[in-house]
Scaffold this motif. Structure first.
Motif, PDB file in Angstrom:
ATOM      1  N   MET A   1      19.601 -14.730 -50.698  1.00  0.00           N
ATOM      2  CA  MET A   1      18.232 -14.646 -51.196  1.00  0.00           C
ATOM      3  C   MET A   1      17.297 -15.533 -50.376  1.00  0.00           C
ATOM      4  N   LEU A   2      17.692 -16.781 -50.111  1.00  0.00           N
ATOM      5  CA  LEU A   2      16.858 -17.696 -49.339  1.00  0.00           C
ATOM      6  C   LEU A   2      16.711 -17.229 -47.892  1.00  0.00           C
ATOM      7  N   SER A   3      17.781 -16.711 -47.310  1.00  0.00           N
ATOM      8  CA  SER A   3      17.705 -16.185 -45.948  1.00  0.00           C
ATOM      9  C   SER A   3      16.733 -15.019 -45.871  1.00  0.00           C
ATOM     10  N   ASN A   4      16.806 -14.128 -46.829  1.00  0.00           N
ATOM     11  CA  ASN A   4      15.932 -12.965 -46.870  1.00  0.00           C
ATOM     12  C   ASN A   4      14.466 -13.384 -46.955  1.00  0.00           C
ATOM     13  N   VAL A   5      14.151 -14.292 -47.854  1.00  0.00           N
ATOM     14  CA  VAL A   5      12.772 -14.763 -48.032  1.00  0.00           C
ATOM     15  C   VAL A   5      12.277 -15.472 -46.774  1.00  0.00           C
TER      16      VAL A   5
ATOM     17  N   ARG B   1       9.151 -14.289 -44.203  1.00  0.00           N
ATOM     18  CA  ARG B   1       8.002 -15.154 -43.883  1.00  0.00           C
ATOM     19  C   ARG B   1       7.811 -15.313 -42.379  1.00  0.00           C
ATOM     20  N   LEU B   2       8.874 -15.116 -41.612  1.00  0.00           N
ATOM     21  CA  LEU B   2       8.803 -15.218 -40.157  1.00  0.00           C
ATOM     22  C   LEU B   2       8.614 -13.838 -39.508  1.00  0.00           C
ATOM     23  N   ASN B   3       8.180 -12.851 -40.310  1.00  0.00           N
ATOM     24  CA  ASN B   3       8.010 -11.463 -39.856  1.00  0.00           C
ATOM     25  C   ASN B   3       9.315 -10.872 -39.346  1.00  0.00           C
ATOM     26  N   GLY B   4      10.395 -11.247 -39.978  1.00  0.00           N
ATOM     27  CA  GLY B   4      11.700 -10.712 -39.634  1.00  0.00           C
ATOM     28  C   GLY B   4      12.302  -9.979 -40.812  1.00  0.00           C
ATOM     29  N   SER B   5      13.576  -9.661 -40.679  1.00  0.00           N
ATOM     30  CA  SER B   5      14.250  -8.956 -41.768  1.00  0.00           C
ATOM     31  C   SER B   5      15.743  -9.265 -41.759  1.00  0.00           C
ATOM     32  N   LEU B   6      16.340  -9.081 -42.913  1.00  0.00           N
ATOM     33  CA  LEU B   6      17.783  -9.181 -43.101  1.00  0.00           C
ATOM     34  C   LEU B   6      18.237  -7.881 -43.733  1.00  0.00           C
ATOM     35  N   THR B   7      19.144  -7.194 -43.069  1.00  0.00           N
ATOM     36  CA  THR B   7      19.674  -5.940 -43.585  1.00  0.00           C
ATOM     37  C   THR B   7      21.175  -6.094 -43.754  1.00  0.00           C
ATOM     38  N   LEU B   8      21.677  -5.748 -44.935  1.00  0.00           N
ATOM     39  CA  LEU B   8      23.106  -5.838 -45.234  1.00  0.00           C
ATOM     40  C   LEU B   8      23.672  -4.434 -45.414  1.00  0.00           C
TER      41      LEU B   8
END
Length: 90
Positions: free
Chosen positions: A58-62, A66-73
């Protein structure tokens, strides 16, 4: 790491790619992958489990958002899970 430990695996596969605007990092473990319920909720809320509550996801995703990036699992078709991190290059 916890997913690998459950399957007595000792490796993680990492790949990275840079194009004109994006840096992408793909990390694959060799655990059991995610259940359908986990896939629907990961990154958006805390998920109780025997290994933790999903706070790191959750913290990584947020943080990435905020850094205009994404996390996809996702689940790997053969075994394990893949976490894809993408960041825009400024």
């Amino acid at each position: 790491v916890a997913a690998n430990n459950h399957n007595q695996q000792h490796k993680i596969e990492a790949k990275w790619q840079i194009d004109k605007q994006t840096l992408s990092l793909s990390l694959r473990d060799f655990g059991q992958g995610f259940s359908e319920q986990q896939m629907a909720s990961l990154g958006g809320q805390l998920m109780p489990s025997s290994d933790g509550m999903g706070m790191a996801v959750m913290l990584s995703n947020v943080t990435l958002e905020r850094l205009n990036g994404s996390l996809t699992l996702s689940n790997h078709p053969q075994q394990g899970a893949i976490a894809m991190v993408s960041l825009k290059i400024v």
